[in-house]
Structures are given as structure tokens and as C-alpha cells.
Design an enzyme around this catalytic site. Structure first.
Site, short mmCIF file in Angstrom:
data_model
loop_
_atom_site.label_atom_id
_atom_site.label_comp_id
_atom_site.label_asym_id
_atom_site.label_seq_id
_atom_site.Cartn_x
_atom_site.Cartn_y
_atom_site.Cartn_z
N ASP A 35 0.86 -1.19 0.00
CA ASP A 35 0.00 0.00 0.00
C ASP A 35 0.89 1.24 0.00
OD1 ASP A 35 -1.72 2.21 1.16
OD2 ASP A 35 -3.18 0.59 1.10
N HIS A 105 -10.44 -5.56 -3.33
CA HIS A 105 -9.10 -5.76 -2.77
C HIS A 105 -9.17 -6.02 -1.28
CE1 HIS A 105 -9.91 -1.41 -2.50
NE2 HIS A 105 -9.07 -1.37 -1.47
#
Length: 119
Positions: A35, A105
Site C-alpha cells: 500500500d 481488494h
């Protein structure tokens, strides 16, 4: 159309290799990458290669791929050594839940204490 790459989807562009990402794990049906705004020492996103707007749509249309996302999340947790201390798998579904990219996700979070309830 669900399952087909979307030209305006950031995660579809990552799958296609058109947008760079730090990929940490790949399978035939999934891609996992770090991320860009980590919320924990381990914060990896696991996505299906096919485009589905959220986890519920993915699970309804492709339950085997939804299972692949969960399996890949567990593999990422082990690879990142978060499995020994505990980790969280989070699917945000809808803007009200904090989903900002509308491609299904899973967030794999670990490496620090994760209090409950979250958020």
C-alpha cells in the site's frame, strides 16, 4: 462489464503493468503489492487480476477467485512474518466503509497491535 479491465481503474493499470507498484506476490488470479499509504508495518493489498468493483460482487461472480484472494492474503502474511504475531484481512466495500478504489481488494495488515474494534 465485471471481470473485464477498466480503463479508468488504478488497480487494473497495476495488473497490466501500466502503473508501477511494489509487487510482493503473484498468482495466476491475484496480485499483491504494498500500500502506498501504509497503516501498519505490514500493509499489502491483494487484488484479483479480473476487475470486480467490490468483494461482494467478486464473491458472487467468481467464488473461486475470492478464495484465491484469501489464500494469497495468507501467503503474504506468512511471507511478511505477520502470521506469527497475528494479522488482519480487511475488505472495505463501498465509499461509506472507506473504499476508495472500486476494484475488489483485501488489505493485509500486521506487524503491530491491532485493536478491536477498528476505526
Amino acid at each position: 462489464m465485471a471481470g473485464e479491465p477498466q480503463a479508468d481503474c488504478l488497480f487494473c493499470k497495476i495488473v497490466a503493468g501500466d502503473v508501477p507498484a511494489t509487487i510482493v506476490h503473484e498468482t495466476a488470479t491475484t496480485v499483491a503489492f504494498r500500500d502506498i499509504n501504509p497503516q501498519a508495518p505490514t500493509h499489502v493489498l491483494v487484488i484479483p487480476r479480473a476487475h470486480y468493483p467490490d468483494a461482494a460482487t467478486l464473491a458472487a461472480a467468481e467464488p473461486a477467485v475470492a478464495a484465491d484472494v484469501l489464500s494469497a492474503a495468507a501467503e503474504v502474511a506468512a511471507q511478511e512474518k505477520a502470521d506469527s504475531t497475528g494479522y488482519r484481512i480487511v475488505f472495505n466495500t463501498g465509499a461509506g466503509a472507506g473504499q476508495t478504489v472500486f476494484h475488489a481488494h483485501a488489505h493485509v495488515l500486521g506487524g503491530r497491535g491491532l485493536n478491536w474494534p477498528p476505526g
